[in-house]
Every structure is written in C-alpha cells, then in structure tokens.
Design a protein around this motif. Structure first.
Motif, PDB file in Angstrom:
ATOM      1  N   GLY A  80     -23.843  26.229  59.372  1.00 38.97           N
ATOM      2  CA  GLY A  80     -22.713  26.861  60.042  1.00 38.97           C
ATOM      3  C   GLY A  80     -21.480  26.837  59.155  1.00 38.97           C
ATOM      4  O   GLY A  80     -20.753  27.836  59.039  1.00 38.97           O
ATOM      5  N   LEU A  86     -11.335  23.470  56.582  1.00 42.62           N
ATOM      6  CA  LEU A  86     -11.990  24.635  55.985  1.00 42.62           C
ATOM      7  C   LEU A  86     -10.967  25.746  55.752  1.00 42.62           C
ATOM      8  O   LEU A  86     -10.941  26.387  54.696  1.00 42.62           O
ATOM      9  N   ALA A 121     -21.814  29.343  56.361  1.00 40.00           N
ATOM     10  CA  ALA A 121     -21.517  30.716  56.797  1.00 40.00           C
ATOM     11  C   ALA A 121     -20.019  30.961  56.840  1.00 40.00           C
ATOM     12  O   ALA A 121     -19.559  32.072  56.611  1.00 40.00           O
ATOM     13  N   SER A 122     -19.242  29.904  57.140  1.00 39.67           N
ATOM     14  CA  SER A 122     -17.802  30.084  57.263  1.00 39.67           C
ATOM     15  C   SER A 122     -17.098  30.160  55.923  1.00 39.67           C
ATOM     16  O   SER A 122     -16.082  30.815  55.802  1.00 39.67           O
ATOM     17  N   ILE A 123     -17.585  29.434  54.921  1.00 41.25           N
ATOM     18  CA  ILE A 123     -16.749  29.261  53.739  1.00 41.25           C
ATOM     19  C   ILE A 123     -17.297  29.911  52.478  1.00 41.25           C
ATOM     20  O   ILE A 123     -16.543  30.196  51.557  1.00 41.25           O
ATOM     21  N   ALA A 124     -18.618  30.172  52.429  1.00 36.29           N
ATOM     22  CA  ALA A 124     -19.205  30.521  51.136  1.00 36.29           C
ATOM     23  C   ALA A 124     -19.112  32.001  50.803  1.00 36.29           C
ATOM     24  O   ALA A 124     -19.105  32.861  51.689  1.00 36.29           O
TER      25      ALA A 124
END
Lengths: 329, 313, 341, 286
Positions: C225, C203, C228-231
């Motif tokens: 989850g 990621l 939430a981290s990448i978008a």
C-alpha cells in the motif's frame, strides 16, 4: 444470534510514576466508558492507533488488567465480580493470543510442555491422554506431531503464532481475545494465520475479540467493529458501514490514511495534521478536536454524547443526538 | 534538576536510618558484657555496675536505640571503650590518610581504566583487546592484600624505591607523597581492572545501538563516533560500577593499610577489632555507610547530568 | 512521473551485480545476490519484499555500512554519480555519507542519540561536511526543522529526543538526512513503526521534499500500500534477488512474477469487502540454504523443471524493456533476448 | 578485501580461543581445585598440623615440595587442606545468598508495588555497608567459627543477588507468556517458579560464579586480618598472615598460598566470563 460477551461501561485509569513523598502521580485514563457486545460465533474488531487503549480493553475482559468500573458479562455472569475460584474456572472459556510470537512462548519449555501444562492443571486431560490431546490440537493448527519435542526458537514466526493459537485452544475455549495476532508477521504468513483462525471459527464456533491497528485485516476478519481514540470508543457498527462510509472524522481520517495497493488511490495528502494527544492529558471536550478538520466550538467544550445513526453509533457533535440516549450501547 | 536532587536526598534518609538500626542491633547481639570487656575479667561487680550505668546499658533496649540514633544525629559517635576518647576525634585524625589514598586510587582507576576500556572496545577481538582483557582479568583476581604484599616485596623490599615509613614521617609532605605511591597503585590498579571491564562491555552495548548507525550514516568520523556519540551514552553503567565499587575500595583500603602499615581508618578498625572496642567499630561502620550513601547520592546526581531523560523526570 | 522513465538524465545511483554475503557459522552466505538497479534524479524507486529478502541489506550495502567483521560486498559495483563507492576508503565514505547521500531508518525511537539535543544532532553533519561554524550550523539546522514542519521549531531546538513523539522524531531524522542537500536519500522502512495517520504525514513530507530538491529516493518497505502511494518505479525482492521491476502502475496492473501476484492476493484490503485471501504456502528459505534455481520455486504453483535447476534472468515482460521479471514461465524467454542483442 | 578477511580470520581465531578455551580452562582448573580440596586427606603428603621444630622455615625441598612454615608444618599439605575451608565457606555462603537473595529478587520483581519497594529499600541498606567491613563486624561479634564466617559472607552477598534477580524478573514478567500463564489460570507461585525462574537462572548463575570468587577472596581477607577460622586449622589467608612476619626470610610462606588463591580466582573469573558470554543473547549471534 445470542450474546456471548457483553462489556458495559468499563473504565480503567492507570497511575504512573512512583509518587514518592509528595511528588505528583500522573494518571492515565486508558479506558473510558467502553461498551460493546460479541455474539456467539462472531468476530468483533477493535481498531485504533497506538495508545488508544485497545489492548487494555482486551485484557480487561480477562482481568489481566482489573478495570476500575463497569461490568463484563460472559453468558450473563459478571466476570469482574467473580471470585478467584470461579474466575479460574471461567478462564477455560476465554483465552488470549498475542502479537509478538517471540515473547508469547516460554523459551525454556518444549511445545509439548507448554501445551500440557494448562490441560493437566485444569483437568482437561489426564497424564495418560495428554499426549494424544496435544497431537490433535497441533494437527488442528497445522503443525506436525514432532513439534512437541521442540523448543520455541526452532520455529519461525508464523509457526510460533500457530503454537500460540494451539495453547489458547488447549482448554477448549469459546471466546478468544486476539491482540494484534498477525501484526508481527509478513504479509504472506499473515494470510496463512488469518485463514487458520477463520477455519477455527467455523469448526469450533469460536467468538473473537479481534484487536488490530490494521483496518484491512479487521475488514477481512470481522463483521462488527469499534473504533477507539484516546481511551474511548468513537464509532461502532458493521465493518462495511464503518469502513465504506465512516461517520466520525477520526474514522474518516484513519480510513483515508490506510494504504491500499493501488497507485491510483495515492494517499500522499494528509487528511489530519499533528500527533495524537497523550492519554495522560487528553484535550478538553472531544479528544479529537485539535486534529479535527470539522471541529466546532462545542467540540472544544463538551465531550459528544453517544448517538445512534442508523444501525451505527458514533460520538460526534456533527450528528444529531437523541435526548436521553447518552450511553446506549 | 533541583527537585530531582531533593528527591534523591530524601531517599537517602531512610537508608541511613536502616544502616543505624542494623549496626545498633548487630553490636547488641555480641556475646559478653561490654562493661566486662572494658574493665577486664577481674573487675569488681560494683565497678561493672557503675560502668553499665554510665554507658546506659541498664536502660531498656528501645530507649538505648533512640538515644543512639539521637546522639548520631547530633554528631556524637560515642567514646572508645578502650581509650575513652571521642571516636570522632580519632576518626578525623586518620581520615585524611584514607581519603588521600582513596582519591588517588580513584583517579588512577578512572584515568587509566576508561581509555583502556574504550580502546579494548574499539579494537574488539584483536590482540589489543585480548591483552587488555587479560590484564583486567588478572586485576580482578588479585585479593588486595596479596597484590599489596607482592608490591611491597618487589618495590619496597627488593628494589627499595619506596621505603615503608612510620607514622611520624608523614609530617613531611614529600615523604607522605612517596608513601602514597605504592598503596594507591595497589588499589588503583585493581580499580582499573573493574573500570576497564565495565567500560568495554558498556561501549560494546552502545555501539550496536541504532543511533550509532545513524551517526555513521551522516558521516561522523569513526573517532568522533566513539568519543562523542558512544562514550557519553556508555557512561551510565560505568558510573554505576564506580559508585558500587566504593564498597570494595573501602574493604581493600583496610587490607592495604594493614600491609603497608599505613595510618588510616582501616588500621583504626583493625586495632578496634583486636581490642573488641565495639563503640569504635559501631561508629566506624556508620561512618563508612555514610560515605557509601553519599557516593550513591553523587552517582544518582551524575545520572541526571549524563542522561537528560533522568533530568526531566 | 512516468516521464522520468524516458528522460535522458543520468542515474544518480547505479548498482550493478552486487552480492553481499554474511558469515554464519564460518561459511559465507549471500543475503543479496547479483543485484542491479539504478535511480534517476527526482525519482522514487521502491524496493519491496518480506523480511529477510535482503532489502535493508541492499541499502546498507550502498551506504557501505555493512559490519566488516560480519559481512562483505563480494562483487559488483556501486556508483554514486559515477563515483565507484566500493573503491572508496572508509575515510572517503565518511565524507560521502550524510553529504551526497544519506539514509533514514525504521525505528524513530532508537535512531536518535538520547543524550544530544536534536539541534546539535542536525547541526553536526553540517559542521563535518560543510565546515560551518556553530552559529551558522545552528541557524541552518533551525531552517531544516522548519522545513520538516516541526511546530514551534525554535523552542524545540534544544530539546532531547525523548521529548518528541515518534512522528516528530522521524521528521528530525529527515531533517538530519537532508541537511547537506543529498542527491540520494535511502529510506529504510521510515514509516513502518508509525501509526497510519502519522505515516501519511511522513509520506507526504518525503514526496514534497523530493519534488522540491530533485533528489533521488530509494524507499524500502514491506507494505504494498505504501509502495502504491510513493513509488515511481518498484523493484520486488525475494530471496536476495530482484524478481520483478516495473513502473508502479504496471506492477499493480500486471503483476507478472508469481510471487508478486501472490503477494498482492494475500493482502487483506481495507477497500474491498471481505474477499478470499490466498496465502502463499510454505516459507522463505533461510539464507543458509543454497538452491541452484529460482528461490521461489518450491512455493510456486507454476514451477517447471527448469525453475529448480537454473536461476532465471531478469527478462522483459511482453516486450516492455521497463517491465522485467525473473521467471522462466512468465517473462519473455531469454532465447529471444539473446537473439535480439 | 583479502586484508579484511585475513584480519577477521585472525581475530575470529582469537575470539574462539578466548571464548571456548579460556572458559573451559577456567572450568577445568576450578574442577581440579575442588577435587584436590575434597581429596586433601589422601593427597596431602603430611599431616597439615604436624609440627617439627627442626624444619622451622625450611625452604622447599624434594621432601617438602613447597617448604615448611614457622612451626615446621608442611606448606603443601596445609594449602591442600586450606582449600577445603576456602571452598566450603565460599560455596555454602554463595548458595545461601543465591537462594535467599534470588527469591527476594524474584518476589520483589514479580509482585512489585509496595513489596518491591520495601525489599529493595532493605537491600539498599545492606548495600550501604562495605562488604569486607560488614563481614569483619559480623565475625567479630559472633565469633570466628566456620558457620559464622559463612553467615557473614552470605549476608554481604544477598543484596547483589536480589538485585540481579529482580531486573530480569521484571523484564520477563512483561513478556506475553507470563500473561498467557495468568490467562490460563496459573498461580503466581507457579508462574514465578516454572515460568520466570528458569528464564533468569542464567543471570543468577553467572553472578554466582563471579561471586564465588569474591566470597573466597573475602574469606581469605578475613583470615588475613585474623578473623578467619581459628588456628591451627589451615586456611590460605591465615597462612599468608602467618608468613607475613617472616616474609623477608621465608617468602615461600607467603608466595605459595597466594598463588593458590590467585589460581582459583583466575579460574573462577574465566569461568564466569565464559558463562556470561555464552548466555548473553547479544553476543551469542555474532
């Protein structure tokens, strides 16, 4: 709480490769000195990433994999030395549910036959009342009575997992080894199955050894947890302690890497680099040291002894070891 | 790769020993005394005893067994019970005919079968595919002697394109080549059927693999996806079938040589059969088995060439 | 991130009203229905949904990799930098795939050709798309291996896929996809098969490469989850439709569609103490089942009469044009929308 | 778009024909051949062994539909009777090979380890003989009787069945339901017979239908070489052998029995292909 299962210093090495005429046999140490215990009505979690040995640990309890060393006490009786006949009787007490709902049911048998077979074989039911017993266990896992006549392919993944649970319940066990029971399911179905297992735990006072790679699921379902890395337990304690304030750098990394549905807690910075080493050639000293941000000299040389920190145990040189406390579990 | 080759060679040894053992005991359970078979029903007891002594038939079975193995290990395949010639001499004389027949049909089989299979897979479920599959089905259905007879009837007898010649005429290379055409076509076309079928199904298996989708996703042209990415991965089962097919090919060559009255191992074995010449039969079975073990070895080595995973074992 | 929302940049990809159907037992059934979305440069759109919601089909439709014998894109348009992909011939598509747009897949263990060296596999698209010589292509391929942080890349150039771990293979896949500097990267569950400690690395790598190249990314996943981290922006899919779309913070702060809300409530979280889980009752209807209304209606606690009869449009939520949902109950009533427009 | 649709409709039609029709044609023809072989004593217009010197090499006529052979015997009757031999030898030898080979394969695959290596080494040895030549030798040594023919052909087919049974056994053994069976205390025998065998039966049956064709072909080939059931019993291969000498004057002696063999071969291959397609999970979901 009385102890139901007590696993003591279990080890298992697999020999891989055929080893034909002088060619070297490779050894894979899947389990090294694993110890943990599960109380009656308790859920014990084992977490770790692929290849860490968590599945082997679960299968060792049932002797689906025969450990090389150690003891597995079930209500004080060592399962590993039980003879064939005794083991067969003990199989009624301990059952297993699997990850893959597609592979865990025999596609050629109706659900009725799948459930009847163990009941009849172990004398839990007679030909006369077997149907009634099947109906009751199907109802317990939330499936309609008509499921009896159907074949596995007529069910969805979540329903199959319920059938797998029903099969495990067929013999009225007290301990269930759940090997990634919800990993293959969609989130919404995952929650259904977890809720079912919670209900069963309450109504039947079942104990679980719950194996998963998903920290969220373990945190939800278990009270105690062991973290495994390359065949060894590196940290053990209550779920809240271990996940709120992990001690072992590996647990810390694992916790930090586990995604949470909160954009403010983005995890796009990797805490640890590199891949896990192969269990065939684990690094010297602490197996985690090549990836560990806090590695010290001693970590390269010596595998850290087990040490107690508060109510927890951890195998890491960062924490002071008490003398003579090497393998307290 | 060297270690892999050596390992394969080592595996072949017990197989060959097994072959020798089966052949030895099979021939020993034959009813009737070989000495009587050789000398005829009216031979005197003295002559029979003498021959038995000479053939080593008086010795205990295990001793006969070990001397048999020992002799084969030294390349001594015994003498024909009928002509008293060394079997190996006789075999080596006709071996080239069989080898050229087998080689020619192998070439026909691969050169036609592989592309046909690829084409059938590429145009799967179209009329091209159905026609290729139809002919391959026909090829699989023909017993070699029937197709040989039909070829003989059509091309040698009706059309007179390829006259059947006697053994003497094989001295002339042109004649010999002409005489090779029909028999090798007969064997080759049957082989085409086998190779086409396995190539098609193996290609179809590989086409649905993830890495073929990857190749398409990076814009590799359709032709190259087939020939560069798919075919090479599809080769393992194809090589396996060609290797296994050698056993069938040998059987078919016996029948073909019979129908076309062609010199070769097949004809030799039929003659030996009719004369109940067990030493020759026994030796030939060993030689055939040797060829098959050799073919398996080559197959294994080809696996190593095709598949890096095998090579790195 | 959110500044990209209002930026005047033209979208790299704009998908409008596409429907992709599959033939099952002789009848065509839509797996993706009337789907629209767009992505701008340097933006990551996450498409999230459970299995069978049509998220992978969406990516394959954009790549035009739907098998002709089994499926078809029956309507709509897909524009990559203004060019209509549905009007392209197969040959034209070959020139676009791997060049202007590329894709990475879920299974790193099976997505690389086992009989080609990884160097050759990366160099291959450079040779087809850029016409580079073998030497030039190899040199660039080596740079790419270093770009995706493969340790001691030069010595691994001639290795085969089976000699790499899953995480390393996924890096190789990324190197392949980025070989020709695509404007658009479609990533279909690229980290699902990986362990979490490796997942973070991938990621992080993807986020870094996106920043560096300014490409647009469509990231498909089932994991909220990871979303939430990448978008930057999220589209939630259910039953072949986008049922909610919003910038990432808004989606998690104010999940509006009952499905999005339920999905979040059914996920066991590692950062929360043992909390009550709320499973979604029932199952996703199979694509062979036709429903006139909202696909989620039979599982929805807020269901009203209209949900069963009529498919709700994607309508703004609380007057925010960047946050839309398909819900008769929760989204702004389309009556207002029609008056406004 | 419409061009694609038309093409796929056409190919779909073709596929359906191939799948359903071809396989069912194969099954029906096979059944017809079996029935006619069973009913040969009632169907055959003449005694297959009745010689009539006046009809020596007589061409097909209204009375003798397929003509007469060297001894003036009715070819049609001999083909009908010959089918009995071919089918009996084929079915019995494949049944033996299927049971023996299948069990060996299951045991090798399930038990694994040394047992597996020993069984498969023996199978490798058996596979090292060209099957026809092996059959030749066995029949030559034991004598050309019906029983020996069956033994010889079964002998050559055991190893392929063992192989085909072993591979899926190993695959099925990996699956969790086998492990679940062990956890439930099922015996190994029960797991092999109740849980593994039904799951690999498809593969074995496909091979059986294809090897039935091979067995019939081997029987015909052995008879052609002169190692079939002794004359005057009619066999297809033997009839072709007899007719071979008179091929120029009376080609029907060769052609009609050849046709009989071809018909059953094509039918069995169609059947086997159809079965294979029907059982292949990869093809099933198209």
């Amino acid at each position: 709480m009385t102890t139901l299962l007590d696993v003591k210093n279990v080890s298992k090495t697999f020999v891989v490769g055929k080893g034909f005429m002088g060619s070297r046999k490779a050894k894979l140490q899947a389990l090294h000195d694993i110890s943990f215990s599960v109380g009656e009505g308790e859920s014990f979690g084992i977490v770790g990433e692929s290849g860490c040995g968590k599945s082997t640990a679960g299968r060792s309890i049932l002797r689906l994999v025969e450990p090389d060393a150690g003891q597995v006490f079930y209500q004080g009786e060592d399962l590993l030395t039980a003879n064939r006949k005794r083991m067969r009787a003990l199989r009624r007490e301990i059952q297993i549910i699997f990850q893959d709902p597609y592979a865990s049911l025999n596609p050629r048998l109706t659900i009725g036959r799948t459930l009847a077979e163990p009941m009849l074989l172990h004398g839990v039911a007679t030909r006369r009342d077997v149907e009634e017993k099947i109906q009751s266990v199907l109802a317990e896992v939330g499936l309609p009575p008509q499921a009896m006549q159907k074949y596995p392919h007529e069910f969805s993944g979540g329903q199959r997992q319920r059938i797998g649970i029903a099969r495990a319940l067929a013999l009225d066990p007290r301990l269930i080894i759940a090997d990634e029971p919800v990993s293959a399911l969609d989130v919404s179905i995952q929650a259904q199955v977890l809720q079912l297992m919670e209900k069963l735990q309450r109504t039947r006072r079942l104990s679980f050894v719950f194996i998963s790679h998903d920290l969220g699921v373990v945190r939800h379902f278990c009270r105690q947890v062991a973290v495994m890395y390359l065949g060894r337990i590196v940290e053990k304690g209550s779920v809240n302690d271990v996940f709120e304030e992990p001690l072992h750098p590996y647990t810390q990394a694992l916790r930090a890497a586990s995604p949470v549905p909160d954009p403010r807690a983005k995890i796009t910075v990797a805490k640890i680099e590199g891949d896990a080493a192969s269990a065939m050639s684990p690094p010297s000293g602490c197996h985690f040291h090549p990836r560990c941000p806090k590695a010290m000299d001693i970590c390269r040389r010596e595998y850290p002894a087990w040490r107690e920190v508060g109510h927890r145990g951890v195998a890491c040189h960062l924490y002071p070891a008490k003398a003579g406390d090497a393998h307290a579990a | 790769m060297l270690a892999y080759t050596l390992k394969r060679l080592l595996v072949a040894i017990p197989t060959l020993l097994g072959v020798l053992t089966i052949v030895f005991f099979l021939v020993r359970v034959a009813p009737g005394d070989p000495a009587i078979v050789i000398l005829g029903e009216n031979a005197t007891q003295v002559a029979i005893d003498q021959l038995r002594e000479q053939l080593g038939l008086n010795k205990p079975l295990m001793e006969q067994y070990f001397s048999f193995i020992g002799a084969i290990a030294q390349g001594d395949f015994g003498r024909s019970m009928i002509s008293n010639q060394p079997v190996l001499t006789e075999v080596l004389r006709v071996l080239p005919y069989t080898l050229e027949l087998t080689a020619a049909s192998l070439i026909i089989g691969i050169v036609l079968g592989l592309p046909l299979g690829v084409i059938a897979a590429r145009y799967r479920n179209t009329w091209i595919d159905f026609s290729i599959r139809f002919f391959s089905l026909l090829g699989l259905s023909f017993p070699a002697f029937i197709s040989a007879i039909l070829l003989l009837l059509a091309f040698a007898i009706e059309l007179r394109w390829f006259p059947v010649i006697g053994e003497a005429a094989y001295a002339d290379p042109v004649q010999r080549l002409r005489a090779l055409i029909l028999p090798s076509l007969n064997l080759g076309l049957i082989m085409v059927a086998y190779i086409t079928r396995v190539t098609r199904s193996s290609m179809l298996t590989v086409i649905s693999e993830d890495y073929i989708r990857t190749a398409r996703a990076k814009g590799v042209p359709a032709r190259m996806v087939i020939w560069r990415h798919t075919l090479r991965n599809a080769l393992i089962p194809i090589v396996t079938v060609i290797g296994l097919y050698l056993g069938v090919l040998i059987g078919n060559s016996v029948l073909t040589e019979m129908v076309f009255n062609r010199p070769g191992l097949g004809k030799l074995i039929v003659i030996a059969l009719n004369a109940r010449d067990y030493t020759t039969l026994q030796a030939m079975l060993v030689i055939y088995a040797f060829f098959i073990v050799l073919a398996n070895l080559i197959t294994d080595l080809l696996y190593g060439v095709i598949d890096p995973k095998v090579r790195h074992q | 991130m959110s500044d990209t929302l209002n930026s005047p940049l033209q979208p790299v990809l704009s998908v409008e009203n596409i429907t992709t159907e599959f033939r099952i037992n002789g009848a065509w059934h839509p797996a993706v229905r009337d789907l629209s979305f767009s992505v701008k440069p340097n933006e990551t759109l996450a498409i999230v949904g459970e299995s069978g919601c049509g998220k992978s089909i969406t990516a394959l439709s954009v790549m035009r990799l739907i098998s002709k014998t089994q499926g078809r894109i029956s309507s709509g348009s897909i524009r990559l930098q203004g060019r209509d992909l549905l009007a392209c011939s197969e040959r034209e598509m070959e020139a676009i795939r791997g060049d202007a747009m590329s894709m990475i897949f879920q299974e790193p263990m099976t997505s690389l050709n086992p009989v080609m060296t990884i160097g050759d596999q990366i160099a291959e698209s450079l040779r087809y798309h850029r016409g580079l010589s073998r030497r030039q292509a190899n040199a660039r391929a080596l740079e790419l291996l270093e770009l995706v942080k493969i340790p001691s890349a030069p010595s691994r150039f001639k290795d085969y896929p089976h000699q790499f771990s899953g995480g390393m293979r996924q890096r190789v896949m990324i190197a392949m996809a980025l070989a020709c500097d695509p404007q658009l990267l479609l990533a279909d569950e690229p980290t699902t098969a990986l362990d979490v400690t490796i997942q973070v690395q991938i990621l992080a790598l993807l986020a870094e490469l996106k920043e560096r190249t300014g490409m647009a990314m469509v990231f498909i996943t089932h994991n909220l989850g990871v979303v939430a981290s990448i978008a930057d922006r999220v589209a939630v899919m259910y039953g072949g439709r986008i049922i909610e779309e919003a910038p990432v913070e808004q989606l998690f702060d104010r999940p509006t569609h009952p499905y999005t809300e339920a999905l979040l409530r059914s996920m066991p979280r590692v950062d929360r103490d043992r909390s009550e889980l709320h499973p979604i009752p029932g199952q996703v209807p199979p694509i062979t089942v036709r429903t006139p209304g909202c696909r989620y209606a039979d599982r929805c606690p807020l269901r009203i009469e209209r949900c069963i009869r009529e498919v709700p449009p994607l309508a703004p939520v609380g007057g925010n044009p960047h946050h839309t949902a398909r819900c008769w109950v929760r989204a702004d009533l389309p009556v207002q929308e029609s008056i406004a427009s | 778009m419409s061009a694609i649709a038309a093409e796929t409709r056409l190919s779909r039609l073709g596929r359906l024909m191939w799948r359903r029709k071809a396989a069912s044609v194969g099954a029906i023809v096979t059944l017809l051949v079996i029935v006619s072989a069973i009913l040969a004593p009632w169907l055959a217009p003449y005694d297959p062994n009745e010689q009539n010197i006046l009809l020596n090499l007589a061409p097909p006529s209204d009375e003798y539909l397929l003509g007469n052979d060297t001894y003036g015997r009715d070819i049609l009757s001999r083909i009908l009777w010959g089918g009995r031999v071919s089918l009996f030898v084929g079915v019995s030898s494949i049944a033996i090979a299927m049971i023996v080979g299948g069990l060996l394969g299951i045991i090798a695959g399930y038990v694994g380890g040394r047992t597996d290596r020993v069984i498969m080494a023996v199978m490798d040895v058996l596979l090292s003989f060209p099957s026809l030549v092996m059959g030749l030798l066995v029949v030559a040594v034991l004598g050309p009787t019906l029983t020996n023919l069956i033994i010889a052909i079964a002998f050559t087919a055991i190893a392929p069945f063992a192989r085909i049974a072993r591979a899926p056994t190993m695959a099925v053994k990996q699956r969790d339901f086998v492990e679940a069976g062990r956890a439930l205390g099922f015996s190994d025998l029960r797991i092999m017979l109740v849980h593994i065998l039904p799951n690999i039966m498809d593969e074995i049956l496909v091979l059986a239908s294809l090897w039935l064709a091979t067995a019939i072909r081997t029987e015909a080939s052995l008879s052609f070489i002169g190692l079939g059931v002794r004359p005057p019993t009619a066999t297809w291969g033997g009839m072709i052998r007899d007719g071979f000498e008179n091929m120029l004057d009376a080609p029907w002696l060769v052609l009609f029995p050849s046709l009989a063999i071809l018909i059953i071969m094509v039918a069995l291959n169609l059947l086997g292909d159809g079965l294979r397609d029907a059982t292949d999970p990869k093809l099933r979901h198209e």
